[in-house]
Write a protein that holds these residues in place. Structure first.
Motif: not given
Length: 89
Positions: A1-25
């Motif tokens: 592999m050529n040292t001038s070539q590389f692969i950039l990996f971006q870390a990823q996240v998952n988020i869960m949002i929940s409502d406990e106010t009796g509303s919806s959003f």
């Protein structure tokens, strides 16, 4: 592999949002609406680990409360956020 070539990996996240106010959003992330119908729970997958702006519109009957929250997710993984009301002792 050529040292001038590389692969950039971006870390990823998952988020869960929940409502406990009796509303919806409705949720916007960085100006993009994520759901078109109000919900009580929502999972957003594969966000990059950078700064984001969450726009939350809590809907209860005819009333709407708009919240904006900056969100910085420096590490990959799963994150959970719960919308709650203040309470008195």
């Amino acid at each position: 592999m050529n040292t001038s070539q590389f692969i950039l990996f971006q870390a990823q996240v998952n988020i869960m949002i929940s409502d406990e106010t009796g509303s919806s959003f409705l949720l916007g992330v960085d100006g993009y609406l994520q759901n078109t119908e109000p919900v009580k729970k929502l999972i957003i997958e594969k966000l990059d680990t950078s700064k984001h702006l969450l726009n939350i519109h809590l809907i209860k009957g005819k009333d709407t409360l708009k919240l904006a929250r900056p969100l910085h997710l420096p590490k990959n993984g799963n994150h959970q956020y719960v919308i709650m009301q203040n309470f008195e002792k």
